[in-house]
Structures are given as C-alpha cells and as structure tokens.
Scaffold this active site. Structure first.
Site, PDB file in Angstrom:
ATOM      1  N   TYR A 191      29.470  14.591  21.325  1.00 53.53           N
ATOM      2  CA  TYR A 191      29.447  14.917  19.782  1.00 53.53           C
ATOM      3  C   TYR A 191      28.551  14.470  18.868  1.00 53.53           C
ATOM      4  CZ  TYR A 191      34.225  15.645  21.444  1.00 53.53           C
ATOM      5  OH  TYR A 191      35.283  16.141  22.175  1.00 53.53           O
ATOM      6  N   TYR A 208      40.780   9.362  21.709  1.00 53.39           N
ATOM      7  CA  TYR A 208      39.730  10.304  22.553  1.00 53.39           C
ATOM      8  C   TYR A 208      38.753   9.344  23.114  1.00 53.39           C
ATOM      9  CZ  TYR A 208      42.231  13.901  19.750  1.00 53.39           C
ATOM     10  OH  TYR A 208      42.924  14.490  19.335  1.00 53.39           O
ATOM     11  N   CYS A 258      23.571   7.244  34.803  1.00 49.75           N
ATOM     12  CA  CYS A 258      22.234   7.579  34.915  1.00 49.75           C
ATOM     13  C   CYS A 258      22.224   8.886  34.552  1.00 49.75           C
ATOM     14  CB  CYS A 258      22.044   7.743  36.525  1.00 49.75           C
ATOM     15  SG  CYS A 258      22.071   6.349  37.153  1.00 49.75           S
TER      16      CYS A 258
HETATM   17  N1  LLP Z   1      47.538  19.667  17.829  1.00 48.36           N
HETATM   18  C1  LLP Z   1      46.621  20.363  18.787  1.00 48.36           C
HETATM   19  C2  LLP Z   1      47.267  21.631  19.202  1.00 48.36           C
HETATM   20  C3  LLP Z   1      45.349  19.926  18.917  1.00 48.36           C
HETATM   21  O1  LLP Z   1      44.488  20.719  19.712  1.00 48.36           O
HETATM   22  C4  LLP Z   1      44.891  18.534  18.459  1.00 48.36           C
HETATM   23  C5  LLP Z   1      43.746  18.008  19.138  1.00 48.36           C
HETATM   24  C6  LLP Z   1      45.549  17.982  17.738  1.00 48.36           C
HETATM   25  C7  LLP Z   1      46.968  18.503  17.428  1.00 48.36           C
HETATM   26  C8  LLP Z   1      45.508  16.493  17.253  1.00 48.36           C
HETATM   27  O2  LLP Z   1      44.396  16.482  16.617  1.00 48.36           O
HETATM   28  P1  LLP Z   1      43.954  15.106  15.672  1.00 48.36           P
HETATM   29  O3  LLP Z   1      45.084  14.668  14.884  1.00 48.36           O
HETATM   30  O4  LLP Z   1      43.694  14.039  16.803  1.00 48.36           O
HETATM   31  O5  LLP Z   1      42.596  15.607  14.880  1.00 48.36           O
HETATM   32  N2  LLP Z   1      37.744  15.036  21.691  1.00 48.36           N
HETATM   33  C9  LLP Z   1      37.570  14.992  20.132  1.00 48.36           C
HETATM   34  C10 LLP Z   1      38.803  15.867  19.651  1.00 48.36           C
HETATM   35  C11 LLP Z   1      39.478  16.884  20.164  1.00 48.36           C
HETATM   36  C12 LLP Z   1      40.869  17.315  19.478  1.00 48.36           C
HETATM   37  C13 LLP Z   1      41.470  18.408  20.332  1.00 48.36           C
HETATM   38  N3  LLP Z   1      42.860  18.771  19.866  1.00 48.36           N
HETATM   39  C14 LLP Z   1      36.916  14.083  19.731  1.00 48.36           C
HETATM   40  O6  LLP Z   1      36.723  13.103  20.142  1.00 48.36           O
HETATM   41  O7  LLP Z   1      36.651  13.970  18.395  1.00 48.36           O
END
Ligand code: LLP
Length: 434
Positions: free
Chosen positions: A334, A388, A360
């Site tokens: 990202y 994450y 790599c």
């Molecule tokens: N609920 C649902 C249905 C979700 O898809 C997600 C995250 C959450 C809750 C929690 O969201 P949060 O509170 O963590 O923002 N890998 C990415 C973030 C992907 C989030 C996916 N869904 C990153 O590293 O920024």
C-alpha cells in the site's frame, strides 16, 4: 516525553526503546530477529476505549482478528469479554483454541464456502454477515440440510467514500463487498422467505484506516434508512453492526478518539429513535495496530554509488535489514508509511536511508528516505506494526515467519516461536524415485 507516533507504551527509557518495561534490544537478543513485540496493556486500553463508550448499552465488540490472529492476542481479548469477527473457518478454529466464545462471533466475508457455513452453524456463531443473494440461498440450503437456523445480517454497501487507500476502501459501489443499498430491501424480503434463515441484523464496513467521523455518519444514516424501510415491511432487525475501520496514528494522522467516534454514532442512533437496538463494532487495527512493533537487525549499510560517505544526490543509501516484505507487507503493498526508529539511540549524525529487506524484489522496502543514525548490527523497530503485520506475513523466499512476543509490564512471553526452515517444506512431496 514520548515523541514517537503511536502508543505511549512504546517509548524510549533513556536511549533504549521499550515496549512497556521491556527493552527491545534485550528481547531481540533473546529471541532473535525479525521479532514482533506487542504490548498487552496497549491492546487492553484500546479495547477499554470501546467498552467505555458502549457501557450501559446492549452491545458486542467483535475483534476483527484478521488484523492479528495470534492466540495470545485472542485470549487477551476473549478474557476481557470481547467477541470476534471472523472471515474463515481457520479463524473460527483460532477463536475456539484461544477460549473465545462462538456465540459472540460474527462470520463476515464475501466468499464463505458451504463447508465453512456448516462448521460455523455447528459451532453456533452469533450471526453470518451475508454479502449477496446467492450466499443467502447457499446458507439457507446448508442450514436446512443440517436442521439449523442461520441467523443473518446483511452486509450493505452504503456507497460512501471512506477517504482511505483504494485497496482498503470497501464501501463504494465499485467494491466487491456487500449488497447494494438499492437492492437491500428486496434482499431482506428474500431472506425472510428462505426457510433456513432468521434475519437478525444489518451491517456495513466501509473501509480501513479511516480518520474522519463523517463517512461513518453517512453510512449510519443510510443503514438506519434501510432499517426503517425493512421494518415497515414487517421484518425486525435486532442489531446494527457498524464494522471496523477506525484509523490509527502511523505518522501525523489524527483519527478521532474511540470515545468520540462511538459517542457521535450513538448520538445519531438515539436521535433517530434506534437507541434500543444492540450495537456491534468490528474493530481490528484500532485495537492492536499501535500496540505492536517489528524489530529487525541492520545487516549492511550500503552507501549510494560513488559516495564515499553520506548520501549523494545521484543515488540512495540503503540500510539493509533482516526483515522484509514477507514479514511486513504494508509498505510494499500500500506504500504505507510506518515509522522506523533505532532500538538504541546513538548520539551521532543521522543519514538518509532507504530501509530495505533481503527479499529479491525491488518492492521489498520498509521505509524510504528515513533519517537514521545506525551502524551494522544495530537494531531498528518499525512502529505501529501490531495490525496486518504478522497476519499478512508470507514465506516468500523460503523465509520462516518471525517470532512474536507479548509484553505486560516487565514480563515478556514468547507467544509464537520462529518458523524453522524444515517446517516450510514439510508439506511438499518429492516425486517417486525412478
Ligand atoms: N470488518 C470487516 C468486514 C473487515 O473486512 C475488516 C477489515 C474489519 C472489520 C476490520 O477493519 P479495521 O478495523 O482493521 O480497519 N491489510 C490492510 C487492511 C485490510 C482491512 C480488511 N478488512 C492494511 O494493512 O491496511
């Protein structure tokens, strides 16, 4: 004074970076690097923010465990009364293994398989957050066949702009997530007609790393419009699930405090006469993000081409560390900016470096143009890596995943040991000898 972005539980004591009362250099000497270290206190304080804001209400906080599914993290939250938001049976199995309550667990995700539905029904999850009409039919079928009733909530796509990175924005029409707002009433009516289902709620999740209240309020208004329209057709919705998404401070972002966000949402819910309903949240990052760091050792300093010392205008200095994109994918995926600081401060002039890993790929970087006073053998910490980080780690380049340590006060526990090389190919099979 703590000048670092993120959690007050990650701070220098003297010149040495600590998580709570534990020095990171010492933890790294004991457990090796790359090493994830988490503050249990920071996690519990973040959870307490939601609990305080929701006190006195019928509510359920479902930790979105995709952010960090380590069993010790789940155990910590389960013991504090938290439920879980899961997106696979693997996640449900972790909840059960950590002592979490399936009856406080919501099952999200656009692509649940029939087998996953069956297992979740047997475990008795609180509800399924259903994302399409086809999924409703599949779920009804599966529930019928095993003589169960599946509680469902429709994940509605409210078509609001969460104003975050396009890869983590989920509430726009163009995203694959949820049932379109204008199809929602019809979809509820369909759900009510299907034999294996009991309609219990409504939900949305508009994106992640959201730093403003307005997108949430817009989404909430659209959800409440739907609740009213659906109930006017004789159905009743017991709960409203507002998803996760609250952002954290990686550098200078200023997300609303949890109390402020939840307070304003509850106020709007009350104003519109929905205060009696159960309220759910699915926070991930905001519970664990600032609580974690990734510690890594500086392997080599590689000055810019042609420069004998210091940065030159025609190239880059590289600080090559032993953690790479396989350990922490967010910068590569990202272009996420995450602070990188030395575990032991030196009283020396800083130089500009691109901090890169051993993988790599040119995309294997953790930070670009960072001012650091470091030497080979020093350790650095990537801050706010609790969400994450480990959960998105891979074995690319046949690199074993990092170890993880949980800290509370002056105590530290190894909560996942480093993966061994032999474990990485343990499931491979050689062809028969010929
Ligand atoms: N609920 C649902 C249905 C979700 O898809 C997600 C995250 C959450 C809750 C929690 O969201 P949060 O509170 O963590 O923002 N890998 C990415 C973030 C992907 C989030 C996916 N869904 C990153 O590293 O920024």
């Amino acid at each position: 004074m703590n000048l670092l972005p993120g959690s007050p539980h990650v701070a220098y004591i003297g010149d040495s970076l600590h998580v709570e009362q534990c020095a990171l250099d010492q933890l790294a000497a004991e457990h090796g690097t790359p090493l994830y270290v988490y503050s249990r206190t920071a996690m519990l304080e973040a959870l307490a923010g939601y609990q305080r804001a929701l006190a006195g209400r019928d509510h359920l906080i479902c930790y979105a465990m995709k952010a960090n599914p380590n069993l010790a993290v789940l155990q910590t939250f389960a013991a504090a009364g938290c439920g879980f938001d899961i997106v696979s049976i693997g996640e449900l199995e972790r909840v059960l293994a950590a002592g979490g309550d399936p009856a406080k667990t919501v099952f999200s995700g656009v692509g649940k398989t029939a087998d996953e539905m069956r297992q979740a029904l047997h475990a008795g999850v609180f509800c399924f957050n259903v994302e399409s009409e086809a999924e409703l039919e599949r779920l009804s079928d599966v529930a019928n066949r095993i003589g169960k009733l599946a509680r469902v909530s429709l994940r509605v796509n409210p078509d609001v702009d969460a104003r975050t990175h396009p890869y983590i924005s989920t509430g726009l029409k163009a995203n694959k997530f949820g049932v379109a707002h204008d199809r929602a009433v019809a979809t509820y009516l369909k759900a009510a007609d299907l034999p294996g289902l009991e309609v219990v709620g409504i939900d949305c999740h508009i994106g992640s790393q959201i730093t403003a209240v307005e997108p949430y309020l817009d989404a909430l208004d659209k959800l409440l419009d739907l609740v009213e329209a659906v109930e006017a057709r004789g159905l009743s919705l017991h709960h409203i699930d507002l998803g996760g998404g609250l952002g954290i401070t990686y550098s200078d972002e200023q997300p609303p405090a949890t109390d402020e966000l939840v307070g304003r949402l509850l106020q709007r819910i009350d104003e519109r006469g929905h205060g009696h309903r159960k309220i759910l949240f699915e926070p991930g990052r905001s519970l664990v993000g600032n609580a974690g760091v990734l510690v890594s050792e500086v392997l080599y300093l590689k000055p810019a081409c042609g420069a004998s010392d210091g940065a030159s205008s025609d190239g880059k200095n590289f600080c090559i560390v032993d953690a790479g994109m396989n350990d922490l994918m967010r910068p590569a995926m990202y272009e996420a900016w995450m602070a990188i600081v030395p575990c032991q401060r030196r009283d020396e002039a800083a130089q500009q470096y691109d901090v890169v890993g051993p993988v790599c790929e040119s995309g294997d970087w953790l930070g670009r143009d960072r001012a650091l006073a470091v030497r080979e053998g020093d350790r650095v910490a990537v801050l706010s890596a609790g969400a994450y980080g480990m959960s998105m780690a891979s074995n690319y380049n046949s690199r074993g995943r990092a170890a993880e340590v949980m800290v509370s006060g002056g105590q530290a526990w190894l909560v996942r040991r480093r993966e061994l090389a032999a474990e990485l190919f343990a499931h491979d099979q050689l062809l028969p000898a010929r």
